[in-house]
Design an enzyme around this catalytic site. Structure first.
Site, mmCIF file in Angstrom:
data_model
loop_
_atom_site.group_PDB
_atom_site.id
_atom_site.type_symbol
_atom_site.label_atom_id
_atom_site.label_comp_id
_atom_site.label_asym_id
_atom_site.label_seq_id
_atom_site.Cartn_x
_atom_site.Cartn_y
_atom_site.Cartn_z
ATOM 1 N N GLU A 1 19.907 -9.711 -14.270
ATOM 2 C CA GLU A 1 21.172 -9.691 -13.670
ATOM 3 C C GLU A 1 21.258 -10.485 -12.448
ATOM 4 O O GLU A 1 22.374 -11.108 -11.805
ATOM 5 C CB GLU A 1 21.521 -8.220 -13.463
ATOM 6 C CG GLU A 1 21.844 -7.515 -14.688
ATOM 7 C CD GLU A 1 20.930 -7.083 -15.562
ATOM 8 O OE1 GLU A 1 19.551 -7.091 -15.164
ATOM 9 O OE2 GLU A 1 21.306 -6.517 -16.579
ATOM 10 N N GLN B 1 26.361 -6.259 -18.080
ATOM 11 C CA GLN B 1 26.571 -5.580 -19.425
ATOM 12 C C GLN B 1 26.749 -4.125 -19.088
ATOM 13 O O GLN B 1 27.620 -3.398 -19.855
ATOM 14 C CB GLN B 1 25.299 -5.628 -20.278
ATOM 15 C CG GLN B 1 25.959 -5.731 -21.874
ATOM 16 C CD GLN B 1 24.418 -5.920 -22.707
ATOM 17 O OE1 GLN B 1 23.643 -5.205 -22.694
ATOM 18 N NE2 GLN B 1 24.684 -7.009 -23.231
ATOM 19 N N ALA C 1 27.304 -1.456 -15.562
ATOM 20 C CA ALA C 1 27.179 -1.471 -14.310
ATOM 21 C C ALA C 1 25.881 -0.702 -13.857
ATOM 22 O O ALA C 1 25.574 -1.001 -12.587
ATOM 23 C CB ALA C 1 28.243 -0.617 -13.665
ATOM 24 N N PHE D 1 23.071 -1.757 -14.585
ATOM 25 C CA PHE D 1 21.996 -2.785 -14.324
ATOM 26 C C PHE D 1 22.459 -3.786 -13.178
ATOM 27 O O PHE D 1 21.963 -4.707 -13.097
ATOM 28 C CB PHE D 1 21.827 -3.388 -15.832
ATOM 29 C CG PHE D 1 21.744 -2.388 -16.740
ATOM 30 C CD1 PHE D 1 20.564 -1.486 -16.693
ATOM 31 C CD2 PHE D 1 22.201 -2.369 -17.983
ATOM 32 C CE1 PHE D 1 19.957 -0.728 -17.485
ATOM 33 C CE2 PHE D 1 21.838 -1.491 -18.930
ATOM 34 C CZ PHE D 1 20.998 -0.580 -18.696
ATOM 35 N N ILE D 2 23.501 -3.356 -12.467
ATOM 36 C CA ILE D 2 23.853 -4.375 -11.466
ATOM 37 C C ILE D 2 22.785 -4.235 -10.327
ATOM 38 O O ILE D 2 22.855 -5.191 -9.424
ATOM 39 C CB ILE D 2 25.168 -3.792 -10.994
ATOM 40 C CG1 ILE D 2 26.051 -5.280 -10.328
ATOM 41 C CG2 ILE D 2 25.248 -2.673 -10.006
ATOM 42 C CD1 ILE D 2 27.434 -5.239 -9.986
ATOM 43 N N PRO E 1 19.923 -4.942 -9.822
ATOM 44 C CA PRO E 1 18.793 -6.020 -9.457
ATOM 45 C C PRO E 1 19.659 -7.144 -8.599
ATOM 46 O O PRO E 1 19.044 -8.016 -7.884
ATOM 47 C CB PRO E 1 18.292 -6.552 -10.744
ATOM 48 C CG PRO E 1 18.529 -5.389 -11.732
ATOM 49 C CD PRO E 1 19.473 -4.478 -11.145
ATOM 50 N N HIS F 1 23.558 3.947 -18.953
ATOM 51 C CA HIS F 1 24.588 3.345 -19.190
ATOM 52 C C HIS F 1 25.940 4.259 -18.984
ATOM 53 O O HIS F 1 26.756 4.413 -19.925
ATOM 54 C CB HIS F 1 24.570 3.584 -20.965
ATOM 55 C CG HIS F 1 23.584 2.609 -21.463
ATOM 56 N ND1 HIS F 1 22.202 3.161 -21.495
ATOM 57 C CD2 HIS F 1 23.552 1.315 -21.766
ATOM 58 C CE1 HIS F 1 21.502 2.013 -21.964
ATOM 59 N NE2 HIS F 1 22.171 1.018 -22.067
#
Lengths: 328, 456
Positions: free
Chosen positions: A60, A82, A84, A86-87, A89, A129
């Site tokens: 990311e 994919q 939020a 994982f935003i 990083p 998720h």
């Protein structure tokens, strides 16, 4: 006007923007041949080719970093994160680079970047998720933060985000990707960033919400109107930053009572800012304590279904809060 | 929006007050609840708190002037606010807007349930200020009876209803007292009344006509040849005069019954307990015993602890004993509430407190309200017996004379008569003959007598 789902409206917006301006491109995990994990970009790879719909590594930080660099090189990137969740990083890239670029370059550089990310729980997604991350970013001057709740607004706002010269975080309520349907005009139109929408009108109290919660708030308002005769204003905020104080205060001045609903955990959530605005700018109109309904302060939305239900605000919980506030 | 400062109703049946001193001058800054004027009524002296923060824009009532309750005394607003002077030029309110004109201390406000001070939300407070509303008059439908914004809106909407829809008892009466203050003021301004405060005047061939036509019949003019000083009546004197005439000549047919009470038991008890009471900070007086006996008698004969109305006799559940206290200026009657719940020491403590505060002019309006029967212990000034006048709207008043040692015939258990020196008391009951006949009054007094004679 054709009726379509939220995800179809988002795809149509990207399709139209890709067609309108050759500088627009999309990058993210699985956005190309697979058409996105939620199928948001389905068919675009075939239509616009691998140079404009670019599959990225599972990284990311680099997705956003590439977006920022491309934006500075006069391209218009749409970066998809994919989930939020994982935003994080890319937080440094968003907060330290994208948000500050225009300011620290004295207006020489700007970052016309759009970051799309599905957010929110209620889909059995568990800890990684289901997150709501908007409050991290609404604290950052230099960013715009948009959360649509209807297909009409999703298309119009995404087109505005792509055209905006600033970095825009575009969070999409993934629980509603396919469950939310609505009429969407064919072809060109935009919905301005920075304007809230009055989703329902009533004089007894104001409910402020966004994303999936805006739908639940309208459902709850219909419920209490039917069962208790309580009439609510429901304000769908649509843009969280910059904030539409005018619409927010206009409703509060009418009703004097405010319920703010968000599914993020309660403490230091986005609703606190709405509450602060109402009490500072609307004090003389206040007729009851400002109420917030949010998720519990636990580390994440749980995976267990009953626990997830306990976490998530829903129309019944909102209706209960409305009844309490109306009775005050 | 300017806020009117209004002469409050300072007690039951207190309908006017004298503005004795302004504590603020025109142009001076005042804060809400800050005292802005001193007012003397026939019963209490008090200060009027400012109903709002701002600047004292105008004063309408001069020091020394006596005005009816509800009269606009002054106006408070912002320094740049222009007044439509005088207040008679204020927008002509239809008379159904009376409630909005009342001050926070109007009669209705006193009648509102006593409890913790109401709190109001910002919007309710603002609307009240904008519309000059007394929120204590609005029934709250919110949580715990809270007055909501909607309640205020509904109240304001109701104000605009035509008067015909008001229930008869909600319609203002015909007298000046019940008119909107703005109307009163307009009338006062229109009439060429003597604007000067009531000051001591040299003898005049004629006296200014009494303010209300219903008062006394025309009096012969003072003869100019007759030397002397015209002493102006104090507010208290005027009030007493009015009440006495009302009670005795226009309201209740008075009748008095006299009993003789052997006070030996009470005097012995008093002597035995005076020091113990004093150790608890209470000065025991005969008054406390008399009140205790009144309570017993009133409980045995509640008809005398009552109030005559045309619809029926109202008999309250409690015995609230008014206690006449002589002052240099006149007389005042503070009330011991729920005397039936108090022990002798509790009664004595109340007697001490009320008498002390009456003499220090520290009584609160509430101290003077709610009496159901009255005691006048005129014996303290040496009187043997008297026929006092009933304190309306009560039905009876007990008078107690001086306790004096007298030779009396007593009979021992064997039936032998003998002369003895006993501390004796004449006690009287003066009661409203509409309410009760002689036998009932005597029954009351028999309990009173027996209570004192068998005191232990």
């Amino acid at each position: 006007m054709p009726e379509m789902t939220l995800i179809d409206a988002l795809r149509e917006a990207m399709d139209e923007e890709l067609a309108r301006d050759p500088r627009v491109f999309i990058t993210g995990e699985d956005v190309g041949k697979r058409g996105g994990v939620f199928r948001a970009t389905m068919g675009l790879y075939e239509k616009y080719g691998e140079k404009r719909i670019v599959d990225s590594p599972l990284a990311e930080l680099s997705i956003v970093a590439i977006g920022i660099g491309a934006a500075c090189a006069d391209l218009i990137p749409i970066c998809e994160i994919q989930f939020a969740d994982f935003i994080h990083p890319a937080f440094n890239q968003i907060v330290n680079e994208a948000a500050k670029m225009y300011y620290r370059s004295g207006g020489t550089w700007n970052v016309p970047l759009t970051i799309r990310a599905p957010y929110g729980g209620g889909i059995g997604g568990g800890l990684y998720h289901s997150q709501s991350v908007e409050a991290f970013f609404t604290h950052v001057p230099g960013l715009k933060v948009v959360i649509p709740s209807t297909p009409h607004d999703a298309k119009g706002l995404l087109k505005s985000a792509v055209r905006d010269p600033n970095p825009v975080l575009f969070f999409e309520p993934k629980k509603g990707y396919r469950s939310i349907k609505g009429e969407v005009p064919t072809g060109e139109y935009t919905v301005p960033i920075g304007k809230a929408r009055v989703a329902r009108q009533g004089g007894d109290l104001s409910v402020y919400a966004y994303g999936m919660m805006a739908h639940y708030a309208v459902q709850a308002a219909e419920m209490v109107a039917r069962e208790d005769g309580i009439q609510c204003d429901v304000i769908d905020l649509r843009t969280l930053l910059p904030i539409d104080k005018e619409t927010i205060l206009a409703s509060f001045k009418k009703t004097g009572k405010a319920l703010i609903v968000y599914e993020d955990n309660l403490t230091m959530g986005y609703g606190a800012e709405i509450a602060a605005i109402l009490s500072s700018d609307g004090f003389e109109y206040m007729d009851a304590p400002i109420m917030r309904l949010g998720g519990p302060d636990v580390p994440a939305v749980p995976f267990s279904h009953p626990l997830q239900e306990a976490f998530m605000p829903n129309p019944h919980k909102i209706a209960t809060a409305i009844r309490q506030l109306a009775a005050y | 929006m300017p806020t009117n400062v209004i002469m409050p109703q300072l007690g039951e049946s207190v309908v006017e007050g004298t503005l004795s001193r302004w504590l603020k001058q025109v142009g001076e800054r005042v804060e809400e609840f800050e005292s802005i004027a001193e007012v003397t009524t026939d019963k209490v002296d008090t200060e009027i708190p400012s109903p709002a923060s701002g600047v004292l824009l105008a004063i309408y009532v001069a020091e020394g002037q006596t005005v009816e309750r509800g009269t606009v005394l002054a106006v408070i607003g912002q320094p740049d606010e222009r007044l439509e002077s005088p207040p008679s030029a204020a927008p002509a309110h239809a008379h159904e807007s009376v409630p909005a004109q009342q001050s926070a201390s109007s009669a209705e406000a006193y009648d509102s349930p006593k409890g913790a001070a109401q709190r109001y939300s910002p919007v309710v407070a603002r609307m009240a200020a904008e519309h000059n509303l007394d929120l204590t008059r609005i029934r709250g439908t919110g949580l715990g009876g809270r007055v909501t914004k909607k309640d205020v809106e509904a109240y304001l909407a109701a104000q605009e209803q035509p008067a015909a829809e008001l229930a008869p008892w909600e319609q203002p009466g015909a007298g000046d007292l019940f008119k909107p203050t703005d109307e009163i003021f307009a009338a006062a301004n229109a009439k060429p009344v003597a604007p000067a405060p009531q000051t001591v005047a040299a003898p005049q061939p004629t006296v200014a006509p009494p303010p209300t036509p219903s008062q006394a019949p025309a009096q012969p003019p003072l003869s100019p040849e007759l030397g002397g000083t015209l002493i102006p009546h104090s507010a208290m004197r005027r009030s007493i005069a009015k009440h006495m005439v009302e009670s005795k000549l226009h309201t209740a047919p008075h009748v008095t019954t006299v009993f003789e009470v052997d006070m030996a038991r009470v005097m012995a008890h008093w002597k035995a307990n005076e020091a113990a009471f004093a150790a608890q900070g209470v000065r025991l007086t005969l008054t406390a015993y008399f009140i205790a006996a009144i309570v017993r008698a009133a409980q045995a004969q509640p008809t005398l602890n009552s109030r005559w109305t045309d619809d029926g006799l109202f008999v309250p559940n409690s015995v609230n004993v008014g206690m006449a206290v002589a002052l240099n200026e006149g007389l005042i009657v503070p009330v011991i509430k729920n005397a039936q719940d108090l022990s002798l020491i509790g009664l004595a403590r109340q007697v001490n407190d009320l008498a002390a505060r009456a003499r220090a002019k520290q009584l609160k309006p509430d101290d003077l309200q709610g009496g159901t029967i009255t005691l006048t212990n005129h014996g303290v000034s040496g009187s043997l017996f008297a026929t006092p006048i009933i304190n309306q709207p009560q039905s009876a008043i007990v008078g107690t004379g001086a306790v004096t040692k007298r030779p009396v015939v007593i009979t021992d258990s064997d039936g032998n008569d003998m002369l003895a020196i006993r501390p004796m008391l004449y006690a009287t009951l003066t009661f409203d003959h509409r309410v009760a006949d002689g036998a009932l009054g005597d029954a009351f007094m028999r309990v009173f007598k027996e209570t004192l004679e068998t005191w232990r």
